[in-house]
Each structure stands twice: as C-alpha cells, then as structure tokens.
Design a protein around this motif. Sequence first.
Motif, PDB file in Angstrom:
ATOM      1  N   UNK A   5      34.140  -9.674  -5.766  1.00  0.00           N
ATOM      2  CA  UNK A   5      32.705  -9.430  -6.802  1.00  0.00           C
ATOM      3  C   UNK A   5      31.820 -11.036  -6.795  1.00  0.00           C
ATOM      4  N   UNK A   6      32.061 -11.562  -5.957  1.00  0.00           N
ATOM      5  CA  UNK A   6      31.794 -12.731  -4.811  1.00  0.00           C
ATOM      6  C   UNK A   6      30.598 -12.415  -4.342  1.00  0.00           C
ATOM      7  N   UNK A 164      26.040  -5.826  -7.710  1.00  0.00           N
ATOM      8  CA  UNK A 164      26.944  -4.369  -8.054  1.00  0.00           C
ATOM      9  C   UNK A 164      28.651  -4.446  -8.567  1.00  0.00           C
ATOM     10  N   UNK A 165      28.399  -4.771  -9.799  1.00  0.00           N
ATOM     11  CA  UNK A 165      30.169  -4.312 -10.385  1.00  0.00           C
ATOM     12  C   UNK A 165      30.257  -3.235 -10.981  1.00  0.00           C
ATOM     13  N   UNK A 246      26.986  -2.027 -14.241  1.00  0.00           N
ATOM     14  CA  UNK A 246      25.820  -2.926 -13.907  1.00  0.00           C
ATOM     15  C   UNK A 246      25.985  -3.787 -12.419  1.00  0.00           C
ATOM     16  N   UNK A 247      24.220  -3.934 -12.201  1.00  0.00           N
ATOM     17  CA  UNK A 247      23.549  -4.877 -10.930  1.00  0.00           C
ATOM     18  C   UNK A 247      23.368  -6.224 -11.863  1.00  0.00           C
ATOM     19  N   UNK A 248      24.158  -7.330 -11.332  1.00  0.00           N
ATOM     20  CA  UNK A 248      23.525  -8.424 -11.544  1.00  0.00           C
ATOM     21  C   UNK A 248      22.953  -9.727 -10.779  1.00  0.00           C
ATOM     22  N   UNK A 249      22.320 -10.653 -11.249  1.00  0.00           N
ATOM     23  CA  UNK A 249      21.704 -11.766 -10.588  1.00  0.00           C
ATOM     24  C   UNK A 249      23.227 -12.777 -10.664  1.00  0.00           C
ATOM     25  N   UNK A 250      23.392 -13.637 -10.278  1.00  0.00           N
ATOM     26  CA  UNK A 250      24.417 -15.100 -10.565  1.00  0.00           C
ATOM     27  C   UNK A 250      23.756 -16.198 -10.185  1.00  0.00           C
ATOM     28  N   UNK A 251      24.359 -16.930 -11.557  1.00  0.00           N
ATOM     29  CA  UNK A 251      23.715 -18.068 -11.535  1.00  0.00           C
ATOM     30  C   UNK A 251      25.675 -18.545 -11.771  1.00  0.00           C
ATOM     31  N   UNK A 252      25.462 -19.846 -10.188  1.00  0.00           N
ATOM     32  CA  UNK A 252      26.562 -20.379 -10.443  1.00  0.00           C
ATOM     33  C   UNK A 252      26.581 -21.550 -11.079  1.00  0.00           C
ATOM     34  N   UNK A 253      27.335 -22.206 -12.117  1.00  0.00           N
ATOM     35  CA  UNK A 253      27.169 -23.210 -13.096  1.00  0.00           C
ATOM     36  C   UNK A 253      28.221 -24.732 -12.624  1.00  0.00           C
ATOM     37  N   UNK A 310      22.185  -8.767 -16.142  1.00  0.00           N
ATOM     38  CA  UNK A 310      21.881  -7.338 -15.339  1.00  0.00           C
ATOM     39  C   UNK A 310      21.440  -7.439 -15.229  1.00  0.00           C
ATOM     40  N   UNK A 311      20.375  -6.906 -13.987  1.00  0.00           N
ATOM     41  CA  UNK A 311      18.685  -7.835 -13.360  1.00  0.00           C
ATOM     42  C   UNK A 311      18.943  -5.907 -13.116  1.00  0.00           C
ATOM     43  N   UNK A 312      17.538  -5.448 -13.280  1.00  0.00           N
ATOM     44  CA  UNK A 312      16.851  -4.527 -12.076  1.00  0.00           C
ATOM     45  C   UNK A 312      17.382  -4.082 -11.115  1.00  0.00           C
ATOM     46  N   UNK A 313      18.363  -3.561 -10.112  1.00  0.00           N
ATOM     47  CA  UNK A 313      18.482  -3.069  -8.774  1.00  0.00           C
ATOM     48  C   UNK A 313      17.521  -3.724  -7.487  1.00  0.00           C
TER      49      UNK A 313
END
Length: 313
Positions: A5-6, A164-165, A246-253, A310-313
């Motif tokens: 998932x990464x 995409x998850x 869902x399709x995601x943008x991923x922000x690493x914290x 979740x973002x638009x693909x």
Amino acid sequence: MLAAMKPKPAVTEPACAPQQSPRDPLERVLTHVERHLFEPLSLTTLADVAGLSQFHFSRLFAARVGESVMAYVRRRRMLCAAARLGRNPGVEDEIEAPALIALALDCGFESQEAFTRAFAQVFGVTPGRYKRDPARYQAAAMERAMNQTPAEKPNVTLLDGVTRKDAFLVAGISERISKDNMQAVPALWPKLMQHVPFDGQKGPVCYGLCYGSNMEEGSFSYMAAAEIEPGKRPPAALTLMQVPAQTYAVFRITLGAGEIHPQMQAAMQCIFSEALPNSGRKPSGGIDLEVYGERFDPDKAGSVLDFYMPVEG
C-alpha cells in the motif's frame, strides 16, 4: 500488506515549502467575501468559488485562516460594524434599539440578539459597551488574536504519484468531533488498544478515519480502527465500517519528540493550507485515512505515519 500500500517516496522537497499561486482558491474566496460581505453567503457558495468540495474547502480554509469560513465572514462583518460604531463614540452605555436592529440587519443578521452575541464573541463586550471606548476594545481583540501561539512547523512530504487502495473492512471505536471536544481524538486510541490484536484482525496496521463531516457545524466523525478479515466478528466494544476503494494522494508525516496530537493538528494544517494546494491534486471527497504502520512508534522522535487523502485519479 503494508509494503503493497506504500507508493515510492520520490519527492525530496518538503511539501510545505511556501509557494504562491495566482490561482489560489483561498484568494478567490477572500476576494469574493469582501465584494459580497453583506449579501447572503454560505459554505456551499464559497466552496463553489474555491472549486473544491465543501469538506476539503472547509479544512483548507480553517488551516490557512485559523477559523471556519462562516466564522471568518461573521468576524469581517463585525469589524465593519465596529468601524461604524467607532465613527461616533459616546458615553452612553446602550445604543437605541432601532439603530442597533438596523445595524444588525445591515450586517446580515436576522435579529439584534444574534448580532449582539456575535459582536461579543469578537470584541468581548456588547455593541453599547464598545461604543464607549472603541480603541480600547479594538486593542484587546487584537491582543487576543496575537497571543495565539502557532505550532512548530511539521515535517510533511508528499509522496510521488497516487495510490489506489481496494475497499477494506475495519473495526474500531468512533466519536463525533467538534472544536469543543478535539481531545476526544487521542482518547479513542487507548480504548482501541485494549482490544488489539483481536480475532480476525488483518495485520498490525492501525487507521484513523475522518468522515461524515457537517460543514455548517464544523464537526466530523473520527474512528480509531484496525483492519479485520471479512466475515469475522470484532469484539463487542468495536463497530464495523467499510472503507470504499479510493485513489489517494499520500502525505508522509515525520513526528518529533513530545505529544502526538498537537503535532498531528499542525501536520493537518500544513497539508490543507500548503501541501495540498501546491500538489495540483483535487480532492474527491470520501474517507481520509491516517495510516499507522511499521515505522510508527509513539515513544520515539522520528516516528513516521502516512495521511491518505482521496483525490481524483
């Protein structure tokens, strides 16, 4: 499962590096508010001006400005009302009712009582008291605003591309959250930890789910949860919830030392005020995910977690 998932972390520049854009949706909204301040304004209208969903527009506005959009509109109206009161200061304790009602209606309020309450929230006194010494109460309101200490800037990085998850099932504990009970969020996690690992739990990853927002109230639901195998029953204290594909943008914290909750609040502010607008990605709505994986350790500085939007693909 966690590796699958990464996305690959190909971004080297911090996502919160300041950038200016002439197409900034917040600039459009602020301009629209000033031009139509005393006309009917709503969250729906202003989200349309920004070109964002109501959910993500509300979070973006609150992160950038420090208050909800409708609270901002009310405050701007109050500042204009205060300017009108200050032009003719006097020693009387009260303003004649017809004049106050007219001012309330001019500022978009339906009643004198609603106007007086809103005015007192900004300046700490009623319009009548303010009229006696406007300079004093303006200074007090400014001092309250300046004493709000900003949080230390967090370490947030936008990972390359989108992820995409597939849909999955979680079991957890949830609560309705508003500005009056934000501390309920960290309190949910010890309650969840009393039950994990549980029979049917799928892997060690835990999730914080944000969903079901009411933009007018400024509230949302938050669930502390773990994934569960389909067909399994969780402990009685946990409830099931389906997370859609869902399709995601991923922000690493990357967290520092100290309490996690204020760092997460600062990270969310960074994401919605800077990282998201600068990413070029458009939120699609849906369920936001905090993903606490193998690199997360609440007792160590440098602990890492991911925020899936979740973002638009």
